[in-house]
Design a protein around this motif. Structure first.
Motif: not given
Length: 213
Positions: A49-55, A70, A73, A110-111
């Protein structure tokens, strides 16, 4: 036991030049490392998944204070980083998409680009934490983007990957490029096109034995 992390990012599978070349690399590497282990990571078969604010929030929450949500995630990120850390050597197949890397490869990057895991800012100075590794990037491009050619400035693949992985601490990187794959769509014999690139990749897979030149 030497370990090779094999990553593919092309969506074309059997028609992919980069996949055929990384496969040849792996086959030759196995032959020269009979006691070695290969970890395969197909980015097109991995749901990232794309990076999110929660990630991002989970990343910057102290590990001992993270909630179960978390931790969930970050579970894939933890797995992908562990693959990087445990391998001695990487071979990464990269088709050029719109002058850059494929979207699935960027999602993977990104991960695995995580503060405290693959880089740090000790005393405000960036420091890569992926050290003592060797990487071979097998790149396939539709056009010709070699240095000194008219289209050289359009190649954002190698400069980006060299800079990104250098930031993460990996400075021993080799880039093997099969340029001009577009010709395969216009009658170029595939075997004849691939022959010199296969030879180069296979030779390199042997000469980087055990993570040392």
């Amino acid at each position: 036991m030497p370990t090779l992390l094999h990553i593919d990012s092309s969506p074309l599978y059997d028609r992919s030049v980069s996949r055929e070349l990384t496969k040849a690399f792996v086959t030759k590497w196995k032959a020269s490392h009979p006691d070695g282990m290969v970890v395969d990571r197909d980015l097109n078969a991995t749901a990232i998944s794309p990076i999110t604010a929660e990630w991002v929030g989970a990343v910057y929450t102290p590990e001992e204070a993270r909630t179960s949500e978390q931790k969930d995630l970050l579970s894939l990120s933890d797995t992908l980083i562990q693959e990087l850390q445990q391998a001695d050597e990487y071979v990464i197949g990269v088709p050029m998409h719109n002058f850059g890397v494929p979207s699935v490869l960027k999602l993977w990057i990104d991960q695995i680009s995580r503060v405290g895991k693959t880089f740090s800012y000790a005393e405000g100075i960036p420091k890569g934490l992926i050290i003592g590794k060797k990487a071979t990037f097998v790149i396939a491009t539709g056009g010709i983007y070699d240095a000194q050619t008219r289209m050289a400035s359009f190649n954002f693949v190698e400069p980006y990957l060299r800079s990104l992985f250098g930031f993460l601490g990996l400075t021993d990187a080799t880039f093997l490029t099969a340029g001009g794959t577009m010709a395969l769509n216009h009658g170029q014999d595939r075997d004849a096109f691939l022959a010199p690139h296969l030879q180069l990749v296979q030779t390199h897979a042997v000469t980087v034995e055990g993570g040392h030149a």
